[in-house]
Design an enzyme around this catalytic site. Structure first.
Site, PDB file in Angstrom:
ATOM      1  N   GLY A   1       0.917  -1.273   0.403  1.00 42.23           N
ATOM      2  CA  GLY A   1       0.248  -0.069   0.111  1.00 42.23           C
ATOM      3  C   GLY A   1       0.990   1.352  -0.053  1.00 42.23           C
ATOM      4  O   GLY A   1       1.788   1.394   0.823  1.00 42.23           O
TER       5      GLY A   1
ATOM      6  N   HIS B   1       3.833   4.274   2.594  1.00 39.24           N
ATOM      7  CA  HIS B   1       5.332   3.838   3.509  1.00 39.24           C
ATOM      8  C   HIS B   1       6.649   4.405   2.656  1.00 39.24           C
ATOM      9  O   HIS B   1       7.323   4.238   3.127  1.00 39.24           O
ATOM     10  CB  HIS B   1       5.216   1.958   3.154  1.00 39.24           C
ATOM     11  CG  HIS B   1       4.153   1.486   3.982  1.00 39.24           C
ATOM     12  ND1 HIS B   1       3.802   2.123   5.115  1.00 39.24           N
ATOM     13  CD2 HIS B   1       2.776   0.278   3.454  1.00 39.24           C
ATOM     14  CE1 HIS B   1       2.168   1.057   5.120  1.00 39.24           C
ATOM     15  NE2 HIS B   1       2.250   0.035   4.229  1.00 39.24           N
TER      16      HIS B   1
ATOM     17  N   LYS C   1       5.830  -9.024   2.081  1.00 37.10           N
ATOM     18  CA  LYS C   1       5.165  -7.791   3.296  1.00 37.10           C
ATOM     19  C   LYS C   1       4.345  -9.374   4.084  1.00 37.10           C
ATOM     20  O   LYS C   1       2.902  -9.851   3.554  1.00 37.10           O
ATOM     21  CB  LYS C   1       4.952  -6.634   3.652  1.00 37.10           C
ATOM     22  CG  LYS C   1       6.343  -6.570   3.424  1.00 37.10           C
ATOM     23  CD  LYS C   1       5.608  -4.675   3.255  1.00 37.10           C
ATOM     24  CE  LYS C   1       4.488  -4.059   3.346  1.00 37.10           C
ATOM     25  NZ  LYS C   1       4.049  -4.175   1.737  1.00 37.10           N
TER      26      LYS C   1
ATOM     27  N   HIS D   1       0.741   0.288   9.083  1.00 32.40           N
ATOM     28  CA  HIS D   1      -0.136   0.674   8.870  1.00 32.40           C
ATOM     29  C   HIS D   1      -1.669   1.027   9.784  1.00 32.40           C
ATOM     30  O   HIS D   1      -2.235   1.869   9.597  1.00 32.40           O
ATOM     31  CB  HIS D   1      -0.732  -0.932   8.862  1.00 32.40           C
ATOM     32  CG  HIS D   1      -0.332  -1.555   7.151  1.00 32.40           C
ATOM     33  ND1 HIS D   1       1.027  -2.462   7.339  1.00 32.40           N
ATOM     34  CD2 HIS D   1      -0.431  -0.812   6.023  1.00 32.40           C
ATOM     35  CE1 HIS D   1       1.232  -2.968   6.645  1.00 32.40           C
ATOM     36  NE2 HIS D   1       0.448  -1.978   4.990  1.00 32.40           N
TER      37      HIS D   1
END
Length: 334
Positions: free
Chosen positions: A53, A56, A104, A217
């Site tokens: 996503g 990051h 991940k 997250h």
């Protein structure tokens, strides 16, 4: 909430446009702008592909280039890229030697990368390395177990260099799985994450609190504790890491102190100095270091410490030349 943005829904796409424009010497968009890839792919080299996503950055797009990733797929903020993005990256980045997917250990990432790999069965040779370096989450290295966090950077750098040296797909898979057993990370946050879509912080701390064992997250950590000084926080992190990793026959170590997006650089170096001293007091030879903001959680105020035990091969590949937007060095020891 104040953000430099137009609309939350278009923020990721507009950011990616800016990234590719700023680093067009190194990267280009892949087909239909589904991913970012190296401007110049190398025929006959295993393609290293990762993603996750947005939120990051600079991971993963900032690690696309010579000596690291061939392609990176970006989903919406804190959301896995879709299988069709990953499939497109595989189709374009594979120049004949196969693809290694670095994933991940999060449910969405695992599911979507696995679906893409299965869809490509028979058309491309594909192996997968799952990174699960976060010691704050107990359990086996699968979706219900330890998360992949800042240790992903180390895996991507070393496997990227090994691929550049023409290591084959089976060798890269074995090296990646070996690395995953020798890398441990733990994070601490002093504040939550402000997510553009919701305009709310993911968790709120009192002025005298810290969140211990956070992921990337914006999720809360393992426990909420009273804020302590840097010596105490660093000692807690180091002791937790040391209790979880086998130091027998350990070679030399790489220590990464990584900022989550809202931590000033002087604080990162302050913590690094303490962490290095603590590790060396336990007989660990810190041979390489990396300090900075590399694997973020948007604007989270916090940091993580990663200890990687590397043999001579690992150190050789860590030192190998790299040219990406976020990491650049020649063959010098860093």
């Amino acid at each position: 909430m104040k953000k430099f943005m137009n609309k939350a829904a278009s923020m990721v796409a507009e950011s990616l446009e800016g990234f590719v424009s700023a680093h067009d010497r190194l990267v280009v968009f892949g087909s239909n702008r589904k991913f970012v890839r190296r401007r110049n792919l190398t025929p006959g080299k295993v393609a290293i592909i990762s993603g996750g996503g947005a939120g990051h950055e600079p991971m993963h797009i900032g690690f696309v280039g010579l000596g690291m990733l061939d392609a990176a797929c970006t989903g919406h903020i804190f959301t896995s890229p879709t299988p069709d993005q990953i499939i497109a990256a595989i189709e374009e980045a594979d120049t004949g030697a196969g693809c290694l997917l670095i994933v991940k250990n999060y449910d969405g990432d695992l599911m979507n990368f696995e679906m893409a790999a299965e869809a490509m069965t028979g058309r491309h040779r594909i192996e997968t390395v799952i990174v699960s370096d976060d010691i704050a989450v107990p359990g086996p290295p699968r979706s219900s177990g330890r998360r992949g966090v800042a240790g992903t950077l180390v895996v991507e750098k070393i496997l990227g260099a090994a691929a550049e040296a023409r290591m084959d797909l089976a060798g890269l898979k074995a090296l990646g799985d070996r690395l995953n057993t020798r890398i441990r990370t733990m994070g601490v946050a002093l504040g939550g994450v402000t997510v553009p879509d919701t305009a709310r912080s993911t968790f709120v701390l009192d002025p005298d609190e810290m969140e211990v064992g956070v992921g990337i997250h914006g999720e809360p950590g393992l426990s909420r504790q009273k804020l302590a000084d840097a010596d105490t926080i660093a000692s807690m992190i180091c002791n937790t890491i040391l209790a979880d990793i086998d130091l027998q026959n350990a070679d030399r170590a790489l220590v990464v102190v990584n900022g989550f997006g809202g931590t000033p650089t002087p604080e990162l170096y302050l913590v690094y100095n303490i962490v290095r001293r603590l590790f060396e007091a336990e007989g660990i030879s810190v041979a390489r270091s990396l300090v900075g903001t590399y694997v973020t959680s948007l604007d989270m105020a916090g940091l993580s410490v990663t200890l990687s035990l590397l043999d001579e091969e690992g150190l050789l590949f860590w030192d190998a030349p790299v040219s990406t937007a976020a990491l650049q060095w020649s063959s010098a020891k860093i």
